[in-house]
Design an enzyme around this catalytic site. Structure first.
Site, PDB file in Angstrom:
ATOM      1  N   GLU A   1      34.846 125.259  51.813  1.00  0.00           N
ATOM      2  CA  GLU A   1      35.481 126.544  52.122  1.00  0.00           C
ATOM      3  C   GLU A   1      35.736 126.685  53.617  1.00  0.00           C
ATOM      4  OE1 GLU A   1      33.953 129.570  48.636  1.00  0.00           O
ATOM      5  OE2 GLU A   1      32.629 129.221  50.347  1.00  0.00           O
TER       6      GLU A   1
ATOM      7  N   ASP B   1      36.995 131.145  51.854  1.00  0.00           N
ATOM      8  CA  ASP B   1      36.809 131.684  50.510  1.00  0.00           C
ATOM      9  C   ASP B   1      37.997 132.567  50.118  1.00  0.00           C
ATOM     10  OD1 ASP B   1      35.144 132.483  48.113  1.00  0.00           O
ATOM     11  OD2 ASP B   1      35.272 134.423  49.111  1.00  0.00           O
TER      12      ASP B   1
END
Length: 242
Positions: free
Chosen positions: A135, A63
């Protein structure tokens, strides 16, 4: 479930993962890192593996890496946009629906390792699960190959689609141009479609933006809306240079 079953699933993953990385033209060295990136907690629970062997820590890292990578891309590509617009763009690009779009373009969900129950209830196509895996993969790629590899991946999978109609509205250049013209008291802005080419499933539209009835820029896109946005972007950038 038995260890034999787990090993069979991992062997199948290894082959599919190698094929995927070849398709993406990416190198890798540490295979277990990627196995973890695609291991959902349900898979870990089914085989009584270490409770931190799932992909959530890599998701956390990925992320942050995505935010940095997208921030640099937007900073370079849109030198005229203020911080507020860049922040809005980045938030839209790295949000769950957008990550699912990127993941689906390369069928990343077929690599996810799921528990039996999660598989049966449609976990493989669940948006939150798919975006988390995307992610986590970015996090693993960063640890294994560095930021350059993440940039290479993003150039293929993310950046070309930032202005796709699916993500349109991230930057509304029609509004940006209209506001600029209003500040400069330059007159009325209109748009017109001037060309359509290609088969119905793959049309290419060309639009032009007019200022007081005079053409000032053209743009092309896969939809009329996208072609107008492209025309507005060019007109906006040209006007800012004057």
């Amino acid at each position: 479930m038995t260890n034999h079953k787990k090993e069979a699933l991992l062997q199948n993953f290894n082959k599919k993962f190698a094929d995927k990385m070849h398709m993406l033209k990416l190198n890798y060295d540490h295979l277990p890192l990627y196995q973890q990136a695609f291991s959902h907690s349900s898979f870990i629970n089914d085989f009584n593996m270490d409770r931190l062997a799932h992909n959530e820590r890599l998701e956390f890292l990925g992320d942050a890496v995505l935010e940095l990578t997208v921030s640099r891309y937007l900073f370079d590509k849109y030198p005229e946009l203020p911080e507020g617009n860049l922040t809005k763009m980045r938030a839209t690009i790295v949000c769950e629906p957008s990550l699912v779009i990127f993941a689906n373009k390369i069928q990343l969900n077929e690599l996810i390792l799921l528990g039996k129950g999660e598989e049966k209830t449609g976990g493989r196509t669940r948006p939150s699960l798919v975006s988390d895996a995307f992610e986590a993969f970015v996090g693993a790629l960063y640890l294994d190959q560095g930021l350059d590899a993440v940039w290479q991946f993003s150039e293929e999978v993310i950046f070309p689609h930032v202005e796709d109609d699916e993500l349109m509205g991230v930057v509304d250049f029609k509004t940006q141009f209209q506001e600029l013209i209003h500040r400069l008291s330059k007159g009325n802005v209109t748009y017109r479609l001037i060309d359509e080419q290609g088969p119905a499933h793959h049309r290419l539209f060309t639009s032009e933006v007019l200022l007081e009835g005079e053409p000032v820029a053209k743009g092309q896109g896969r939809t009329k809306k996208e072609s107008e946005q492209k025309a507005a972007e060019k007109a906006y950038n040209d006007m800012k240079k004057k």
